[in-house]
Design a protein around this motif. Structure first.
Motif: not given
Length: 182
Positions: A29-43, A65-71, A93-94
């Motif tokens: 979950f931590g990895q998923d959350v980091r990936a999501l935060l990174s997406l939010l940060d860059s977009s 669904e599109q940005v998070a993908g199947d990962g 983000e919070g």
């Protein structure tokens, strides 16, 4: 964090953590959350879509669904849908940052924010981690790197409210104070 923010962020982050723990997936979950935060940060576009109350929930879900993908984990995907349904996706983000803070607590890990003029090498990152570990007694150290071209060299390390300024700029400032005092 404002009180309203905390009142929303805390329970959702706690809920996510309890699902993670009961499924033995705290790190995933931590990895998923980091990936999501990174997406939010860059977009900025993604942040605008999620934050816009006029955009229909279904559209927000499709975008996620599109940005998070199947990962990402199905649990995390369901959690994102829930946040959209409850009108809380704006707080993603919070909630994500709070989840990561809970994960660090669970793992006895401290977060060190490291600011440097240029990206640190693996060896330099390891050195910073060891220094912070020695300083805090934490079992692990997580680095969050930031770049600041204004720094003349060295690093600034922030752990909680403690700041270690090992930059050349900081050293010059301290020297300047000493020289002018003499």
């Amino acid at each position: 964090m404002s009180t309203v923010n905390a009142e929303i962020v805390q329970p959702y982050a706690s809920a996510l953590m309890s699902v993670a723990q009961s499924n033995n997936l705290t790190e995933e979950f931590g990895q998923d959350v980091r990936a999501l935060l990174s997406l939010l940060d860059s977009s900025a576009e993604l942040r605008q879509v999620l934050g816009n109350p006029l955009i229909k929930p279904d559209v927000k879900k499709r975008v996620l669904e599109q940005v998070a993908g199947d990962g990402i984990s199905p649990f995390v995907r369901n959690f994102l849908r829930l946040l959209v349904d409850k009108g809380r996706i704006y707080f993603l983000e919070g909630i994500g940052k709070e989840y990561l803070a809970k994960l660090r607590e669970l793992n006895q890990t401290v977060l060190a924010e490291v600011t440097s003029a240029v990206p640190l090498s693996e060896a330099q990152q390891q050195t910073v981690k060891e220094k912070v570990q020695a300083m805090t007694g934490a079992s692990q150290v997580e680095l969050e790197s930031k770049l600041d071209s204004e720094l003349i060299g060295g690093v600034i390390i922030k752990v909680g409210s403690q700041v270690i300024d090992a930059s050349l700029r900081g050293q010059l400032r301290r020297l300047g104070i000493r020289l002018s005092a003499g």
